[in-house]
Motif scaffolding. Structure first.
Motif, short mmCIF file in Angstrom:
data_model
loop_
_atom_site.label_atom_id
_atom_site.label_comp_id
_atom_site.label_asym_id
_atom_site.label_seq_id
_atom_site.Cartn_x
_atom_site.Cartn_y
_atom_site.Cartn_z
N ALA A 49 53.12 44.15 4.01
CA ALA A 49 54.53 44.01 3.62
C ALA A 49 54.69 43.02 2.48
N VAL A 50 53.85 42.01 2.45
CA VAL A 50 53.94 41.00 1.40
C VAL A 50 53.25 41.47 0.11
N TYR A 51 52.05 42.05 0.22
CA TYR A 51 51.24 42.36 -0.97
C TYR A 51 51.21 43.84 -1.35
N GLY A 52 51.78 44.69 -0.54
CA GLY A 52 51.82 46.12 -0.87
C GLY A 52 50.44 46.72 -0.99
N LEU A 53 50.26 47.58 -1.97
CA LEU A 53 49.00 48.31 -2.12
C LEU A 53 47.81 47.42 -2.47
N SER A 54 48.06 46.19 -2.88
CA SER A 54 46.95 45.28 -3.17
C SER A 54 46.62 44.38 -1.97
N ALA A 55 47.17 44.67 -0.81
CA ALA A 55 46.97 43.82 0.37
C ALA A 55 45.51 43.73 0.79
N ALA A 56 44.77 44.83 0.75
CA ALA A 56 43.36 44.79 1.14
C ALA A 56 42.57 43.91 0.18
N ARG A 57 42.88 44.02 -1.10
CA ARG A 57 42.19 43.20 -2.10
C ARG A 57 42.49 41.72 -1.89
N HIS A 58 43.73 41.39 -1.56
CA HIS A 58 44.09 40.00 -1.27
C HIS A 58 43.37 39.50 -0.02
N ALA A 59 43.29 40.34 1.00
CA ALA A 59 42.59 39.95 2.22
C ALA A 59 41.11 39.70 1.93
N ARG A 60 40.49 40.56 1.11
CA ARG A 60 39.09 40.35 0.74
C ARG A 60 38.92 39.05 -0.04
N ALA A 61 39.84 38.78 -0.95
CA ALA A 61 39.78 37.53 -1.73
C ALA A 61 39.92 36.32 -0.82
N ASN A 62 40.79 36.42 0.18
CA ASN A 62 40.94 35.32 1.15
C ASN A 62 39.66 35.15 1.95
N ALA A 63 39.00 36.25 2.30
CA ALA A 63 37.73 36.17 3.04
C ALA A 63 36.66 35.51 2.17
N GLU A 64 36.62 35.86 0.90
CA GLU A 64 35.65 35.24 -0.02
C GLU A 64 35.91 33.75 -0.15
N ALA A 65 37.17 33.36 -0.29
CA ALA A 65 37.51 31.94 -0.41
C ALA A 65 37.15 31.18 0.85
N ALA A 66 37.42 31.78 2.00
CA ALA A 66 37.09 31.13 3.27
C ALA A 66 35.57 30.98 3.42
N ARG A 67 34.85 31.99 3.00
CA ARG A 67 33.38 31.93 3.09
C ARG A 67 32.84 30.84 2.19
N LEU A 68 33.37 30.75 0.98
CA LEU A 68 32.90 29.72 0.05
C LEU A 68 33.22 28.31 0.54
N SER A 69 34.32 28.18 1.28
CA SER A 69 34.66 26.86 1.82
C SER A 69 33.96 26.57 3.14
N GLY A 70 33.20 27.54 3.65
CA GLY A 70 32.44 27.34 4.87
C GLY A 70 33.22 27.61 6.15
N ASP A 71 34.38 28.20 6.04
CA ASP A 71 35.22 28.50 7.21
C ASP A 71 34.91 29.91 7.70
N ASP A 72 33.89 30.03 8.56
CA ASP A 72 33.45 31.34 9.04
C ASP A 72 34.51 32.06 9.86
N LYS A 73 35.25 31.31 10.65
CA LYS A 73 36.28 31.93 11.49
C LYS A 73 37.37 32.57 10.63
N ALA A 74 37.82 31.87 9.61
CA ALA A 74 38.84 32.42 8.70
C ALA A 74 38.28 33.61 7.93
N CYS A 75 37.02 33.53 7.53
CA CYS A 75 36.38 34.63 6.81
C CYS A 75 36.36 35.87 7.69
#
Length: 101
Positions: A49-75
């Motif tokens: 609802a927030v990101y529309g058709l780019s929502a999956a891409r935003h979720a993947r970017a959030n997973a990448e950011a969480a992984r880089l910061s070492g937050d496995d649970k958020a990833c």
């Protein structure tokens, strides 16, 4: 009634149900539940609802950011959200993370 586009296939289906859902190596099988976790679906829809058709891409970017910061649970959470929105994108991301190097 005349068809507007006679060459277009009219039998399109969601391909997510056509094969067995593989459990993510990053998520415990109980948390995955074949992608039918109601809470996860609700959160994925809110994200959509927030990101529309780019929502999956935003979720993947959030997973990448969480992984880089070492937050496995958020990833893991963001990969699961991405999976709800775009299974292929989530699987490709997991394969890329699994590669050594």
């Amino acid at each position: 009634m005349r068809m507007l586009c006679c060459w277009a296939p009219l039998d399109a289906v969601n391909d997510n149900g056509l094969r067995e859902h593989r459990t993510s190596p990053l998520l415990p099988s109980a948390a995955n539940q074949n992608g039918h976790d109601e809470r996860m679906l609700t959160e994925a829809l809110r994200h959509f609802a927030v990101y529309g058709l780019s929502a999956a891409r935003h979720a993947r970017a959030n997973a990448e950011a969480a992984r880089l910061s070492g937050d496995d649970k958020a990833c893991e959470w963001w990969i699961a959200v991405c999976r709800q929105l775009d299974r292929r994108m989530a699987e490709a991301f997991e394969r890329r993370m699994a590669r050594p190097g």
